[in-house]
Design a protein around this motif. Structure first.
Motif, PDB file in Angstrom:
ATOM      1  N   ALA A  13       0.856  -1.205   0.018  1.00 14.12           N
ATOM      2  CA  ALA A  13       0.178   0.044   0.100  1.00 14.12           C
ATOM      3  C   ALA A  13       0.899   1.201  -0.126  1.00 14.12           C
ATOM      4  CB  ALA A  13      -0.991   0.098   1.330  1.00 14.12           C
ATOM      5  N   VAL A  14       0.671   2.090  -1.153  1.00 12.30           N
ATOM      6  CA  VAL A  14       1.258   3.278  -1.282  1.00 12.30           C
ATOM      7  C   VAL A  14       0.613   4.564  -0.391  1.00 12.30           C
ATOM      8  CG1 VAL A  14       2.627   5.051  -2.753  1.00 12.30           C
ATOM      9  CG2 VAL A  14       2.542   2.701  -3.266  1.00 12.30           C
ATOM     10  N   SER A  15      -0.487   4.625  -0.764  1.00 13.75           N
ATOM     11  CA  SER A  15      -1.599   5.491  -0.440  1.00 13.75           C
ATOM     12  C   SER A  15      -2.769   5.332  -0.130  1.00 13.75           C
ATOM     13  CB  SER A  15      -1.284   7.076  -1.239  1.00 13.75           C
ATOM     14  OG  SER A  15      -2.120   6.752  -2.520  1.00 13.75           O
ATOM     15  N   VAL A  16      -3.542   6.083   0.550  1.00 13.76           N
ATOM     16  CA  VAL A  16      -5.123   5.785   0.509  1.00 13.76           C
ATOM     17  C   VAL A  16      -6.078   6.979   1.120  1.00 13.76           C
ATOM     18  CG1 VAL A  16      -4.775   5.228   3.177  1.00 13.76           C
ATOM     19  CG2 VAL A  16      -6.679   4.169   1.842  1.00 13.76           C
ATOM     20  N   GLY A  17      -7.122   6.589   0.272  1.00  8.68           N
ATOM     21  CA  GLY A  17      -8.192   7.903   0.576  1.00  8.68           C
ATOM     22  C   GLY A  17      -9.477   6.922   1.145  1.00  8.68           C
ATOM     23  N   SER A  18     -10.170   7.459   1.726  1.00 10.10           N
ATOM     24  CA  SER A  18     -11.425   6.736   2.526  1.00 10.10           C
ATOM     25  C   SER A  18     -12.570   7.448   2.431  1.00 10.10           C
ATOM     26  CB  SER A  18     -10.950   6.166   3.871  1.00 10.10           C
ATOM     27  OG  SER A  18     -10.948   7.084   4.635  1.00 10.10           O
ATOM     28  N   ARG A  19     -13.878   6.870   2.805  1.00 10.16           N
ATOM     29  CA  ARG A  19     -15.027   7.388   3.252  1.00 10.16           C
ATOM     30  C   ARG A  19     -16.067   6.689   3.813  1.00 10.16           C
ATOM     31  NH1 ARG A  19     -17.285   6.829  -2.913  1.00 10.16           N
ATOM     32  NH2 ARG A  19     -17.830   4.562  -2.901  1.00 10.16           N
ATOM     33  N   LYS A  20     -16.707   7.200   4.694  1.00  5.58           N
ATOM     34  CA  LYS A  20     -17.585   6.416   5.414  1.00  5.58           C
ATOM     35  C   LYS A  20     -18.907   6.306   4.851  1.00  5.58           C
ATOM     36  CE  LYS A  20     -15.482   6.356   9.825  1.00  5.58           C
ATOM     37  NZ  LYS A  20     -14.756   5.109   9.864  1.00  5.58           N
ATOM     38  N   THR A  21     -19.557   5.053   5.069  1.00  9.56           N
ATOM     39  CA  THR A  21     -20.761   4.743   4.407  1.00  9.56           C
ATOM     40  C   THR A  21     -21.875   4.131   5.657  1.00  9.56           C
ATOM     41  OG1 THR A  21     -20.473   2.448   3.940  1.00  9.56           O
ATOM     42  CG2 THR A  21     -19.478   4.302   2.264  1.00  9.56           C
ATOM     43  N   SER A  22     -22.762   4.062   5.110  1.00  7.21           N
ATOM     44  CA  SER A  22     -23.978   3.340   6.289  1.00  7.21           C
ATOM     45  C   SER A  22     -23.470   2.044   6.313  1.00  7.21           C
ATOM     46  CB  SER A  22     -25.395   3.422   5.617  1.00  7.21           C
ATOM     47  OG  SER A  22     -25.437   2.687   4.609  1.00  7.21           O
ATOM     48  N   ASN A  23     -22.717   1.387   5.680  1.00 10.72           N
ATOM     49  CA  ASN A  23     -22.562   0.184   5.633  1.00 10.72           C
ATOM     50  C   ASN A  23     -21.009  -0.331   6.434  1.00 10.72           C
ATOM     51  OD1 ASN A  23     -22.814  -2.560   4.813  1.00 10.72           O
ATOM     52  ND2 ASN A  23     -21.536  -2.318   3.114  1.00 10.72           N
ATOM     53  N   GLY A  24     -20.077   0.833   6.465  1.00 11.26           N
ATOM     54  CA  GLY A  24     -18.754   0.642   7.041  1.00 11.26           C
ATOM     55  C   GLY A  24     -17.920   1.830   6.241  1.00 11.26           C
ATOM     56  N   THR A  25     -16.700   1.349   6.086  1.00  9.03           N
ATOM     57  CA  THR A  25     -15.853   2.272   5.442  1.00  9.03           C
ATOM     58  C   THR A  25     -15.357   1.777   3.940  1.00  9.03           C
ATOM     59  OG1 THR A  25     -14.924   3.129   7.649  1.00  9.03           O
ATOM     60  CG2 THR A  25     -13.587   3.630   5.819  1.00  9.03           C
ATOM     61  N   ASP A  26     -15.226   2.451   3.033  1.00 12.71           N
ATOM     62  CA  ASP A  26     -14.647   2.225   1.658  1.00 12.71           C
ATOM     63  C   ASP A  26     -13.188   2.778   1.496  1.00 12.71           C
ATOM     64  OD1 ASP A  26     -17.087   0.981   0.871  1.00 12.71           O
ATOM     65  OD2 ASP A  26     -17.785   2.961  -0.299  1.00 12.71           O
ATOM     66  N   TYR A  27     -12.305   2.233   0.805  1.00 13.94           N
ATOM     67  CA  TYR A  27     -10.837   2.442   0.867  1.00 13.94           C
ATOM     68  C   TYR A  27     -10.505   2.599  -0.495  1.00 13.94           C
ATOM     69  CZ  TYR A  27     -10.578   1.703   5.894  1.00 13.94           C
ATOM     70  OH  TYR A  27     -10.876   1.931   7.188  1.00 13.94           O
ATOM     71  N   LYS A  28     -10.079   3.653  -0.992  1.00 10.76           N
ATOM     72  CA  LYS A  28      -9.470   3.467  -2.367  1.00 10.76           C
ATOM     73  C   LYS A  28      -7.748   3.656  -2.349  1.00 10.76           C
ATOM     74  CE  LYS A  28      -8.561   5.808  -6.494  1.00 10.76           C
ATOM     75  NZ  LYS A  28      -8.471   7.273  -7.221  1.00 10.76           N
ATOM     76  N   PHE A  29      -7.142   2.394  -2.199  1.00  9.38           N
ATOM     77  CA  PHE A  29      -5.586   2.668  -1.972  1.00  9.38           C
ATOM     78  C   PHE A  29      -4.954   2.477  -3.299  1.00  9.38           C
ATOM     79  CE2 PHE A  29      -7.124   0.209   2.029  1.00  9.38           C
ATOM     80  CZ  PHE A  29      -6.014   0.611   2.891  1.00  9.38           C
ATOM     81  N   VAL A  30      -3.860   3.261  -3.415  1.00  9.29           N
ATOM     82  CA  VAL A  30      -2.741   2.829  -4.564  1.00  9.29           C
ATOM     83  C   VAL A  30      -2.004   1.901  -3.986  1.00  9.29           C
ATOM     84  CG1 VAL A  30      -1.011   3.966  -5.842  1.00  9.29           C
ATOM     85  CG2 VAL A  30      -3.076   5.189  -5.494  1.00  9.29           C
ATOM     86  N   GLY A  31      -1.863   0.718  -4.733  1.00 10.45           N
ATOM     87  CA  GLY A  31      -0.771  -0.208  -4.506  1.00 10.45           C
ATOM     88  C   GLY A  31       0.393  -0.148  -5.428  1.00 10.45           C
ATOM     89  N   GLU A  32       1.287  -1.082  -4.991  1.00  8.67           N
ATOM     90  CA  GLU A  32       2.402  -0.845  -5.980  1.00  8.67           C
ATOM     91  C   GLU A  32       2.993  -2.440  -6.059  1.00  8.67           C
ATOM     92  OE1 GLU A  32       5.168   2.447  -6.833  1.00  8.67           O
ATOM     93  OE2 GLU A  32       6.585   0.914  -5.815  1.00  8.67           O
ATOM     94  N   ALA A  33       3.352  -2.993  -7.232  1.00  4.76           N
ATOM     95  CA  ALA A  33       4.010  -4.295  -7.272  1.00  4.76           C
ATOM     96  C   ALA A  33       4.771  -4.271  -8.355  1.00  4.76           C
ATOM     97  CB  ALA A  33       2.952  -5.435  -7.186  1.00  4.76           C
ATOM     98  N   ASN A  34       6.102  -4.845  -8.386  1.00  5.06           N
ATOM     99  CA  ASN A  34       6.937  -4.901  -9.447  1.00  5.06           C
ATOM    100  C   ASN A  34       7.148  -3.576 -10.093  1.00  5.06           C
ATOM    101  OD1 ASN A  34       7.122  -7.774  -8.786  1.00  5.06           O
ATOM    102  ND2 ASN A  34       5.340  -8.042 -10.015  1.00  5.06           N
TER     103      ASN A  34
END
Ligand SMILES: Cc1cc2nc3c(=O)[nH]c(=O)nc-3n(C[C@H](O)[C@H](O)[C@H](O)COP(=O)(O)O)c2cc1C
Length: 273
Positions: free
Chosen positions: A228-249
């Motif tokens: 995981a390089v960076s993350v943004g998130s938001r709360k919803t009625s269901n829980g939390t959604d995350y948008k990660f930027v990931g890195e591999a190779n």
């Protein structure tokens, strides 16, 4: 398109709503004619197609190659790779339904090599979608629908694509809620969609967020070793959604993860490379 996709992936949230086909209720306006066209080898996308058909009362038809693809996974990969290398479009049996007779076409496919399966390529080349509303839907191992929607828009520039919905094959229990969100947005069933906030700005993940990321991707072999390089998130009625930027190779990708309220393990909903 990125914003559209984020909005649509949020369709994986469970939306509680009673619904019945609007086509049965509409008195004043002529009902839109809806067709579900789909391609599916191992029947995952077929489940989604049948769900859409049941909820909307639409007509439905499977896209059928003349020379059916093998259901054995390695044989299927082999044939699709040979077709990509040889730039071969598989011949299709003629459709029983005429796309020209419909207003809205739900177009379903498995993701193959990042985009729609090859039989859909043949369909797009042979069929006039000008002026039609096309709603792509897909299943995949991990890939999001985003790339295929971009490819679709290029292949059929005269079609409107206001919504789309992709579901990972391991998350089919979330499929009805994800599809309902699109059907509500299209005014095809009754209900109300939760209005979702934008993700917060990307920043370095905390130890807790990194643990959520690692737990979510640990379920899928191909994601192992992704950081995981960076993350943004938001709360919803269901829980939390995350948008990660990931890195591999050395390559970066967007990875969407949901952590529902309670003790359930976090899961990733899509990877956009
Ligand atoms: C030839 C081939 C290529 C595939 N490529 C991808 C891919 O690029 N990304 C992905 O997430 N899944 C990929 N998959 C997995 C399928 O998208 C997934 O299993 C899908 O749910 C199958 O749908 P179906 O049961 O309707 O055929 C691929 C599968 C096959 C057979």
């Amino acid at each position: 398109m990125k914003k559209l996709f984020m909005m649509l992936m949020a369709g994986l949230l469970v939306t509680a709503c009673a619904s019945k086909p609007k086509t049965e209720q509409a008195a004043e306006e002529p009902a839109k004619k809806v067709l579900v066209l789909y391609y599916s080898v191992t029947n995952t996308t077929k489940q989604m197609a049948e769900y859409i058909q049941q909820k909307t009362g639409a007509d439905i038809e499977a896209i059928a190659p003349v020379n059916a693809y093998p259901s054995d996974y390695s044989e299927l990969i082999k044939r699709s790779q040979e077709e990509i290398q040889g730039n071969v479009l598989p011949e299709l049996k003629p459709l029983a339904h005429n796309v020209a007779d419909y207003d809205i076409i739900f177009l379903g496919y498995p993701i193959w090599m990042g985009t729609y399966a090859r039989p859909v390529m043949t369909l797009l080349a042979n069929t006039d979608f000008n002026g039609k509303t096309v709603i792509p839907f897909c299943t995949s191992g991990s890939s999001g629908i985003k790339q295929s929607v971009g490819d679709l828009q290029k292949a059929i520039p005269g079609a409107q694509i206001p919504q789309c919905v992709g579901v990972r094959s391991s998350l089919m229990d979330k499929m009805p809620a994800a599809v309902d969100r699109v059907l509500i947005a299209m005014d095809l069933i009754e209900g109300e969609n939760e209005v979702l906030a934008d993700y917060s700005a990307q920043q370095a993940p905390t130890a807790e967020e990194t643990a959520i990321f690692d737990a979510a991707i640990s379920t899928y072999d191909m994601m192992k070793g992704t950081k995981a390089v960076s993350v943004g998130s938001r709360k919803t009625s269901n829980g939390t959604d995350y948008k990660f930027v990931g890195e591999a190779n050395g390559a970066q990708m967007d990875i969407y993860i949901t952590k529902e309220n309670g003790d359930a393990a976090p899961y990733f909903t899509a990877v956009d490379r």
